[in-house]
Design a protein around this motif. Structure first.
Motif, PDB file in Angstrom:
ATOM      1  N   PRO A  94      15.371  16.169  36.677  1.00 42.77           N
ATOM      2  CA  PRO A  94      16.266  15.020  36.884  1.00 42.77           C
ATOM      3  C   PRO A  94      15.562  13.671  36.810  1.00 42.77           C
ATOM      4  CG  PRO A  94      16.769  16.740  38.463  1.00 42.77           C
ATOM      5  CD  PRO A  94      15.498  17.158  37.753  1.00 42.77           C
ATOM      6  N   ARG A  97      14.480  12.916  33.165  1.00 41.39           N
ATOM      7  CA  ARG A  97      15.624  12.473  32.369  1.00 41.39           C
ATOM      8  C   ARG A  97      16.151  11.113  32.824  1.00 41.39           C
ATOM      9  NH1 ARG A  97      16.490  13.602  27.840  1.00 41.39           N
ATOM     10  NH2 ARG A  97      18.712  13.430  28.095  1.00 41.39           N
ATOM     11  N   TRP A  99      17.957  10.543  35.598  1.00 44.92           N
ATOM     12  CA  TRP A  99      19.228  10.620  36.316  1.00 44.92           C
ATOM     13  C   TRP A  99      19.057   9.892  37.643  1.00 44.92           C
ATOM     14  CZ3 TRP A  99      19.581  16.574  35.423  1.00 44.92           C
ATOM     15  CH2 TRP A  99      19.839  16.806  34.073  1.00 44.92           C
ATOM     16  N   GLY A 100      19.898   8.948  37.907  1.00 41.18           N
ATOM     17  CA  GLY A 100      19.808   8.154  39.117  1.00 41.18           C
ATOM     18  C   GLY A 100      19.205   6.786  38.883  1.00 41.18           C
TER      19      GLY A 100
END
Length: 139
Positions: A94, A97, A99-100
């Motif tokens: 995550p 990538r 994400w967030g």
């Protein structure tokens, strides 16, 4: 062949402790049901179990079978290296990538996590290589 049945103080102590931990978790999930949404939690746990049985367990068996051709001294370190590599990749995917990541919060995920994951995986396999050399020299 004799059938073994669970018995002894260790088994019963662990059973009681495990049941207490599960009960505490269920009570907490129910007490905070507005946040935990028990139906969604149950669906997620069922899906995680199905995913484990459909993908993870067969992958582990495949790795074990594929590494049988390795010499005895290398088999365990390679299997452990593969398991750790898979675990690290899944855990850090995550952040790799992004994400967030948010343009409004520049301090969120500020590092090059992809490069860092590659560095950690390289160090993992360096340790695997050293372990193999040590095991070969000892054996």
């Amino acid at each position: 062949m004799t059938e073994r049945t669970p018995s002894g103080p260790f088994f019963w102590t662990c059973l009681v402790a495990g049941a207490g931990i599960v009960g505490y978790g269920l009570a907490g999930a129910w007490a905070d049901r507005a946040d935990t949404r028990p139906a969604d939690l149950a669906a997620w746990l069922a899906g995680a179990g199905a995913l484990h049985d459909a993908l993870l367990a067969p992958a582990v068996v495949a790795v074990a079978l594929a590494t049988r051709w390795l010499p005895g001294a290398a088999r365990l370190p390679v299997r452990l290296g593969l398991a750790l590599s898979a675990l690290l990749t899944v855990l850090f995917w995550p952040v790799v990538r992004g994400w967030g990541r948010s343009p409004s919060v520049p301090s969120a995920l500020p590092l090059d996590y992809g490069r860092n994951l590659v560095v950690i995986l390289a160090l993992t396999w360096l340790v695997v290589g050293v372990a193999i050399v040590v095991r070969v020299r000892r054996g």
